[in-house]
Design a protein around this motif. Structure first.
Motif, PDB file in Angstrom:
ATOM      1  N   ILE A 151       6.010   0.433  -5.514  1.00  0.00           N
ATOM      2  CA  ILE A 151       6.593   0.841  -4.235  1.00  0.00           C
ATOM      3  C   ILE A 151       6.323  -0.180  -3.226  1.00  0.00           C
ATOM      4  N   MET A 152       5.116  -0.795  -3.227  1.00  0.00           N
ATOM      5  CA  MET A 152       4.793  -1.797  -2.025  1.00  0.00           C
ATOM      6  C   MET A 152       5.360  -2.921  -2.159  1.00  0.00           C
ATOM      7  N   GLN A 153       5.664  -3.341  -3.478  1.00  0.00           N
ATOM      8  CA  GLN A 153       6.135  -4.654  -3.707  1.00  0.00           C
ATOM      9  C   GLN A 153       7.748  -4.518  -3.664  1.00  0.00           C
ATOM     10  N   ALA A 154       8.232  -3.346  -3.533  1.00  0.00           N
ATOM     11  CA  ALA A 154       9.536  -3.063  -3.349  1.00  0.00           C
ATOM     12  C   ALA A 154       9.925  -3.269  -1.695  1.00  0.00           C
ATOM     13  N   GLU A 155       8.916  -3.083  -0.967  1.00  0.00           N
ATOM     14  CA  GLU A 155       8.947  -3.276   0.335  1.00  0.00           C
ATOM     15  C   GLU A 155       9.760  -2.235   1.131  1.00  0.00           C
ATOM     16  N   GLN A 179      -5.388  -5.918  -4.551  1.00  0.00           N
ATOM     17  CA  GLN A 179      -4.704  -7.108  -5.030  1.00  0.00           C
ATOM     18  C   GLN A 179      -3.468  -7.691  -4.254  1.00  0.00           C
ATOM     19  N   LEU A 180      -2.926  -6.700  -3.597  1.00  0.00           N
ATOM     20  CA  LEU A 180      -1.612  -6.700  -3.190  1.00  0.00           C
ATOM     21  C   LEU A 180      -1.669  -7.394  -1.727  1.00  0.00           C
ATOM     22  N   GLN A 181      -0.763  -8.416  -1.408  1.00  0.00           N
ATOM     23  CA  GLN A 181      -0.652  -8.866  -0.031  1.00  0.00           C
ATOM     24  C   GLN A 181       0.365  -8.299   0.748  1.00  0.00           C
ATOM     25  N   SER A 182       0.142  -7.047   1.106  1.00  0.00           N
ATOM     26  CA  SER A 182       0.811  -6.111   1.701  1.00  0.00           C
ATOM     27  C   SER A 182       0.426  -5.700   3.124  1.00  0.00           C
ATOM     28  N   PHE A 183       1.175  -5.547   4.167  1.00  0.00           N
ATOM     29  CA  PHE A 183       0.784  -5.124   5.496  1.00  0.00           C
ATOM     30  C   PHE A 183       0.222  -3.641   5.209  1.00  0.00           C
ATOM     31  N   TYR A 184       0.676  -3.051   4.026  1.00  0.00           N
ATOM     32  CA  TYR A 184       0.120  -1.618   4.042  1.00  0.00           C
ATOM     33  C   TYR A 184      -1.002  -1.296   3.127  1.00  0.00           C
ATOM     34  N   THR A 185      -1.664  -2.229   2.554  1.00  0.00           N
ATOM     35  CA  THR A 185      -2.925  -2.390   1.510  1.00  0.00           C
ATOM     36  C   THR A 185      -3.767  -1.608   2.119  1.00  0.00           C
ATOM     37  N   GLY A 186      -4.210  -1.770   3.395  1.00  0.00           N
ATOM     38  CA  GLY A 186      -5.321  -1.134   3.784  1.00  0.00           C
ATOM     39  C   GLY A 186      -5.091   0.420   3.924  1.00  0.00           C
ATOM     40  N   ALA A 187      -4.177   0.704   4.671  1.00  0.00           N
ATOM     41  CA  ALA A 187      -3.690   2.149   4.703  1.00  0.00           C
ATOM     42  C   ALA A 187      -3.596   2.959   3.236  1.00  0.00           C
ATOM     43  N   VAL A 188      -3.226   2.330   2.532  1.00  0.00           N
ATOM     44  CA  VAL A 188      -3.068   3.008   0.957  1.00  0.00           C
ATOM     45  C   VAL A 188      -4.615   3.119   0.697  1.00  0.00           C
ATOM     46  N   LEU A 246      -9.694   5.278  -9.037  1.00  0.00           N
ATOM     47  CA  LEU A 246     -10.144   4.074  -8.828  1.00  0.00           C
ATOM     48  C   LEU A 246      -9.244   3.084  -9.544  1.00  0.00           C
ATOM     49  N   SER A 247      -8.335   3.283 -10.486  1.00  0.00           N
ATOM     50  CA  SER A 247      -7.596   2.453 -11.068  1.00  0.00           C
ATOM     51  C   SER A 247      -6.200   2.013 -10.273  1.00  0.00           C
ATOM     52  N   ALA A 248      -5.787   3.029  -9.342  1.00  0.00           N
ATOM     53  CA  ALA A 248      -4.755   2.928  -8.239  1.00  0.00           C
ATOM     54  C   ALA A 248      -5.449   2.013  -7.086  1.00  0.00           C
ATOM     55  N   TYR A 249      -6.685   2.052  -6.760  1.00  0.00           N
ATOM     56  CA  TYR A 249      -7.221   1.572  -5.824  1.00  0.00           C
ATOM     57  C   TYR A 249      -7.629   0.049  -5.877  1.00  0.00           C
ATOM     58  N   TYR A 271       1.334  11.828   1.573  1.00  0.00           N
ATOM     59  CA  TYR A 271       1.097  12.599   0.422  1.00  0.00           C
ATOM     60  C   TYR A 271      -0.168  12.346  -0.670  1.00  0.00           C
ATOM     61  N   LEU A 272      -0.407  10.970  -0.683  1.00  0.00           N
ATOM     62  CA  LEU A 272      -1.527  10.755  -1.458  1.00  0.00           C
ATOM     63  C   LEU A 272      -2.786  11.603  -1.132  1.00  0.00           C
ATOM     64  N   SER A 273      -2.890  11.598   0.651  1.00  0.00           N
ATOM     65  CA  SER A 273      -4.164  12.496   1.110  1.00  0.00           C
ATOM     66  C   SER A 273      -3.998  13.843   1.516  1.00  0.00           C
ATOM     67  N   ASN A 274      -2.758  14.386   0.785  1.00  0.00           N
ATOM     68  CA  ASN A 274      -2.608  15.882   1.318  1.00  0.00           C
ATOM     69  C   ASN A 274      -3.498  16.753   0.211  1.00  0.00           C
ATOM     70  N   GLU A 275      -4.175  17.504   0.996  1.00  0.00           N
ATOM     71  CA  GLU A 275      -5.212  18.370   0.347  1.00  0.00           C
ATOM     72  C   GLU A 275      -4.478  19.033  -0.894  1.00  0.00           C
TER      73      GLU A 275
END
Length: 509
Positions: free
Chosen positions: A248-252, A290-299, A282-285, A264-268
């Motif tokens: 998803i992130m690489q699809a920009e 490793q991704l050079q995306s503007f959204y890496t930190g937010a994810v 942990l696997s997702a994290y 959605y990821l953080s929806n209780e």
């Protein structure tokens, strides 16, 4: 000939490192073997040492315990293949017993598990004739009939795949009684192969991949648009989202869609309903960072929030409870949890340790190998802490001198209420080559109890090899097994006066 053997000696063995170890009861060994394996969906089609050991153990314990453990493993530990294996073996050993149908009804949570169980049944019973599943056990049939009545057309269509045992085959074998006319119509669609094609991320992306494009730019735009459509549709399940964050992130995709992803990821509710094993986060994290995306930190922040939501109901250990958490960093801990996984036992140990630390007010955390080292960490960052400890791998060496955790407490005369080791149980003394009787967990625990008489030692078994470096029968020593945060429910039960297997025995069938 001597008949009256020393039972204490009979309960000991030698571990893979040549050190003395203690054997479990068959019930305890089966529990640890099941709780620490993913097996694989087709494990029963080939020789598998863990599978064979589980089958042997199931013949040594009460069938009621096997049934309850299967239901517990599916519904509490979120395992899929091990419960199928146990239910099938139970059917093989106890044909005609209603316990079999109750167990099967209790473990089948998805339509594909119906076909998976039938394929397992076929293999375990060595069916090789043309009609490999002819003369299906009545109790297996009854249990699967209950399961058939649970699912709707979308669920059946989603798992209607070209497998060894197909959905249509299963319907003919089981002959489930429809609960109403609508379900009869649904069963007719299964027979006629006219189930509506489900809208899933797999079918949508597969259709996209079969198209031709005039340029890479057009293809990239189509992929981006499809991911945005999938995100908007809310048909992308939680597990699918975790596994596809990189794509998803690489699809920009747009900022608006990334906001939907992190929300959605953080929806209780979404987190709780997803029932993910902690190491999935942990696997997702690990992938995302490793991704050079503007959204890496937010994810990464969203994944951290998700982990903490997933253990919201986990009991804390009280403000006055002093806890020592020790994570095994030995070479044997670098074993992958399954052939296709990049997650290692080492990762799971760190993950469970950091989840526990999050719930403690007074805590010392460290790693042991050749040496033992306390590493101060903030208590509110589970995934970031795991990454920190991963980077420091090697600082203490790669042996398994777990006794040093207790020796350090003794030397410093520090009283802890609970000492918790996360390990594959292959502890030994690299300093003397196991020649010393002093440099053992058992000896050091006896010494430590003299300065901390109320302390408890919890050894978390991450490998399930059927042995422990210290006897669970010793004073205030407990062994807990598994990779799920549900191991802490067992800890709570022990704190309330139960034993390790009490939660399993309390399952109602």
């Amino acid at each position: 000939m001597k008949f009256n053997h020393n039972t204490k000696a009979a309960n000991t063995t030698i571990n893979h490192q040549g050190a003395k170890a203690f054997l479990f009861t068959p019930e305890m060994e089966l529990y640890t073997a099941v709780a620490t394996t993913l097996l694989t969906d087709a494990c029963y089609e080939k020789a598998d040492a863990r599978l064979k050991r589980m089958q042997d153990l199931m013949q040594k314990v009460e069938p009621q315990f096997v049934a309850k453990l299967a239901v517990y493993a599916r519904n509490k530990m979120y395992l899929r293949t091990a419960p199928v294996v146990m239910a099938t073996e139970l059917a093989k050993l106890h044909q005609g017993d209603r316990l079999v149908s109750k167990t099967i009804a209790g473990i089948v949570q998805r339509p594909d598990e119906i076909m998976e169980l039938l394929a397992c049944y076929q293999a375990f019973n060595k069916r090789t004739a043309t009609k490999k599943l002819n003369r299906l056990s009545k109790q297996v049939q009854k249990g699967l009939a209950v399961a058939f009545n649970r699912f709707d057309e979308y669920q059946f269509a989603k798992y209607n795949r070209s497998t060894t045992v197909k959905l249509k085959d299963a319907l003919f074998l089981v002959h489930p009684k429809p609960k109403d006319d609508a379900q009869q119509a649904l069963f007719n669609k299964i027979v006629a192969d006219t189930l509506a094609t489900p809208y899933t991320w797999e079918t949508e992306l597969s259709a996209l991949g079969q198209q031709s494009y005039e340029s890479e730019a057009v293809k990239k735009a189509a992929i981006k648009a499809k991911w945005e459509e999938l995100i908007d549709s809310r048909k992308l399940g939680y597990m699918a989202l975790l596994r596809n964050l990189r794509n998803i992130m690489q699809a920009e995709v747009s900022g608006e869609h990334m906001q939907k992803v992190t929300d959605y990821l953080s929806n209780e509710n979404a987190v709780k309903q997803s029932k993910q094993l902690p190491f999935r986060f942990l696997s997702a994290y690990t992938e995302v960072k490793q991704l050079q995306s503007f959204y890496t930190g937010a994810v990464m922040n969203a994944l951290e929030a998700a982990v903490q939501i997933s253990i919201q109901n986990m009991e804390g250990l009280g403000n006055d409870t002093r806890v020592v958490i020790a994570c095994d960093t030995s070479g044997s801990m670098m074993q992958a949890v399954s052939p296709k996984s990049v997650v290692q036992l080492y990762d799971i140990g760190l993950m469970l340790g950091m989840l526990l630390q999050l719930k403690c007010r007074q805590v010392q955390t460290g790693m042991f190998g050749d040496t033992w080292k306390i590493i101060p960490l903030p208590t509110n960052n589970v995934l970031a802490n795991v990454e920190t400890l991963r980077r420091r791998n090697g600082e203490v060496g790669y042996s398994t001198n777990g006794y040093l955790v207790l020796k350090d407490l003794i030397d410093r005369k520090q009283v802890a209420d609970k000492v918790m080791l996360f390990t594959d149980m292959q502890l030994w003394d690299s300093n003397t080559g196991n020649a010393s009787t002093v440099n053992t967990l058992s000896h050091q625990w006896k010494q430590y109890k003299q300065i901390a008489p109320d302390a408890k030692l919890y050894v978390f078994d991450l490998a399930g090899r059927g042995q422990a470096p210290i006897s669970p029968k010793e004073n205030d020593v407990y062994v807990i097994a598994g990779w799920s945060d549900k191991v802490f429910s067992v800890l709570d039960a022990i704190e309330n006066g139960a034993d390790t297997l009490s939660e399993i025995r309390s399952i109602e069938l």
